[in-house]
Design an enzyme around this catalytic site. Structure first.
Site, PDB file in Angstrom:
ATOM      1  N   TYR A 145     -63.975  -8.929  31.318  1.00 35.49           N
ATOM      2  CA  TYR A 145     -62.951  -8.398  30.576  1.00 35.49           C
ATOM      3  C   TYR A 145     -62.434  -9.185  29.481  1.00 35.49           C
ATOM      4  CZ  TYR A 145     -59.618  -5.057  29.166  1.00 35.49           C
ATOM      5  OH  TYR A 145     -58.861  -3.975  28.422  1.00 35.49           O
ATOM      6  N   GLU A 147     -63.423 -12.418  28.419  1.00 36.05           N
ATOM      7  CA  GLU A 147     -64.238 -12.905  27.647  1.00 36.05           C
ATOM      8  C   GLU A 147     -64.971 -12.044  27.093  1.00 36.05           C
ATOM      9  OE1 GLU A 147     -64.229 -15.917  26.981  1.00 36.05           O
ATOM     10  OE2 GLU A 147     -63.993 -17.293  28.671  1.00 36.05           O
ATOM     11  N   LYS A 149     -63.563  -9.067  25.729  1.00 35.94           N
ATOM     12  CA  LYS A 149     -63.091  -8.642  24.644  1.00 35.94           C
ATOM     13  C   LYS A 149     -62.955  -9.737  23.529  1.00 35.94           C
ATOM     14  CE  LYS A 149     -61.755  -4.523  25.513  1.00 35.94           C
ATOM     15  NZ  LYS A 149     -61.986  -3.289  24.832  1.00 35.94           N
ATOM     16  N   VAL A 187     -50.505  -1.097  37.995  1.00 31.32           N
ATOM     17  CA  VAL A 187     -49.158  -1.146  38.632  1.00 31.32           C
ATOM     18  C   VAL A 187     -48.513   0.189  38.511  1.00 31.32           C
ATOM     19  CG1 VAL A 187     -47.900  -2.502  37.081  1.00 31.32           C
ATOM     20  CG2 VAL A 187     -47.347  -2.719  39.384  1.00 31.32           C
ATOM     21  N   VAL A 188     -48.341   0.637  37.236  1.00 29.67           N
ATOM     22  CA  VAL A 188     -47.481   1.767  37.212  1.00 29.67           C
ATOM     23  C   VAL A 188     -47.912   3.047  37.838  1.00 29.67           C
ATOM     24  CG1 VAL A 188     -46.504   3.402  35.472  1.00 29.67           C
ATOM     25  CG2 VAL A 188     -46.524   0.906  35.113  1.00 29.67           C
ATOM     26  N   SER A 189     -49.278   3.413  37.815  1.00 29.25           N
ATOM     27  CA  SER A 189     -49.670   4.601  38.344  1.00 29.25           C
ATOM     28  C   SER A 189     -49.880   4.500  39.970  1.00 29.25           C
ATOM     29  CB  SER A 189     -51.152   4.699  37.899  1.00 29.25           C
ATOM     30  OG  SER A 189     -52.030   3.606  37.823  1.00 29.25           O
ATOM     31  N   GLN A 209     -44.182 -12.217  38.870  1.00 26.09           N
ATOM     32  CA  GLN A 209     -44.772 -12.187  37.798  1.00 26.09           C
ATOM     33  C   GLN A 209     -44.526 -11.188  37.045  1.00 26.09           C
ATOM     34  OE1 GLN A 209     -45.974 -11.179  40.823  1.00 26.09           O
ATOM     35  NE2 GLN A 209     -47.668  -9.557  40.858  1.00 26.09           N
ATOM     36  N   GLN A 276     -47.193 -14.465  33.559  1.00 21.12           N
ATOM     37  CA  GLN A 276     -46.519 -13.590  32.472  1.00 21.12           C
ATOM     38  C   GLN A 276     -46.995 -13.012  31.423  1.00 21.12           C
ATOM     39  OE1 GLN A 276     -45.001 -17.904  30.242  1.00 21.12           O
ATOM     40  NE2 GLN A 276     -43.546 -16.426  31.006  1.00 21.12           N
ATOM     41  N   ARG A 277     -46.589 -12.308  30.769  1.00 21.35           N
ATOM     42  CA  ARG A 277     -46.881 -11.440  29.602  1.00 21.35           C
ATOM     43  C   ARG A 277     -45.940 -10.852  28.871  1.00 21.35           C
ATOM     44  NH1 ARG A 277     -51.697  -7.950  31.235  1.00 21.35           N
ATOM     45  NH2 ARG A 277     -53.178  -9.637  31.722  1.00 21.35           N
TER      46      ARG A 277
END
Ligand code: UDP
Length: 311
Positions: A145, A147, A149, A187-189, A209, A276-277
């Site tokens: 995914y 690489e 993108k 994570v949210v779903s 994280q 982190q993001r």
């Protein structure tokens, strides 16, 4: 009429985008998907609109449709989905994106690519700005995914330099909201559905994280603004810069689903999971006059209502 193609149109962001675009009666929207991760139920409410059309097609095969605008979103996007068949993910990103470049070239259409924050990998800087080249493992389990993108972006910029293709590149950060796939492992779903169903809440690693979650309506308005702006091709980060840890996210959702009997359990952190993001939104603000408007609580409440009515 503005004839618009949305690849990945039955997916989570794609279907929300189709719906928004159809609010303008000058738009004719062709939604294209192979429904690999997309869900036709996400667009059945649009079938009665005479400005909407659905084409069942896999973009790794060439296609010709007459359009002047292409939003290219097609690609499995959750780690669980894109790792299920990594070669297919790579094909979608290289062959599929090349087919979309060729289609745009033939039509002299503007092509917007939905790239991703994943191209920054496990970043050494925070927040991540568009000039940062990233820190990506080229042969890990997320590489198909990440690489994929990255090469999609390369394709668009080479078509732009060599063929003057009219391009826009958005780097989408974590997005959530109605029409997310309940089972895509995000994570949210996951957290919302685990709490609704009184199952264990699965926190990966120590939960420290970070991610920055953007509500889908904001993401969609950012994509439309990027498409219609004349100042930049991008790449432009589209996301929310409210950075939180996974542990904080659990507690925010627990506060909104108080009735749950679920308990938190800790699982191993998946390989190459970024620590982190957080997007730098300077470019989005400057060139698109765009920034997210929906607070995390407001967005989560809408998402919880969606999943409650769905299950
Ligand atoms: N995560 C988690 N529990 C889950 C699903 C995900 O703790 O049930 C973590 C995951 O390890 C990552 C973050 O939540 O650190 C976001 O994961 P997601 O798959 O939603 O998106 P990513 O940003 O990793 O592509």
């Amino acid at each position: 009429m503005n004839r618009i193609l949305v690849t990945g149109g039955t997916g989570f962001i794609g279907s929300n985008l189709c719906e928004k675009l159809l609010e303008d009666s000058n738009n004719y929207v062709i939604c294209l998907d192979n429904n690999y991760t997309g869900n036709i139920n996400n667009v059945t409410n649009l079938f009665s609109n005479s400005n909407f059309e659905f084409i069942y097609h896999d973009i790794i095969h060439p296609i010709f449709v007459e359009v002047n605008t292409i939003y290219h979103l097609a690609c499995p996007a959750s780690p669980k989905d894109y790792q299920k068949d990594p070669i297919f993910t790579l094909d979608t990103n290289y062959i599929g994106t090349k087919n979309m470049c060729e289609l745009a070239k033939r039509n002299k259409a503007r092509l917007l690519l939905s790239s991703t924050s994943e191209i920054y990998g496990n970043p050494h800087i925070s927040p991540q700005n568009e000039e940062y080249f990233g820190n990506v493992n080229p042969n890990g389990i997320r590489s198909c995914y990440d690489e994929g993108k990255r090469i999609s972006e390369t394709l668009l910029f080479d078509y732009h330099r060599f063929h003057q293709l009219d391009i826009r590149v958005a780097r989408i950060f974590n997005t959530y909201g109605p029409k997310m796939n309940k089972n895509d492992g995000r994570v949210v779903s996951n957290f919302i559905n685990q709490m609704i169903e009184n199952q264990d809440i699965t926190v990966y690693g120590n939960g420290e994280q970070t991610r920055s979650f953007c509500y889908v309506d904001d993401t969609v308005s950012g994509l439309i603004k990027l498409m219609n702006n004349e100042k930049t091709t991008g790449p432009v980060n589209i996301g929310n810069d409210n950075e939180i840890t996974v542990n904080v996210l659990v507690n925010v959702i627990l506060d909104l689903i108080k009735e749950t009997k679920s308990k938190i359990i800790f699982h191993k952190l998946p390989l190459d999971d970024p620590i982190q993001r957080k997007p730098c939104l300077k470019k989005a603000k400057e060139f698109l006059e765009w920034e997210p408007k929906t607070s995390l609580n407001e967005g989560l409440e809408k998402t919880i209502s969606y999943f409650k009515s769905y299950s």
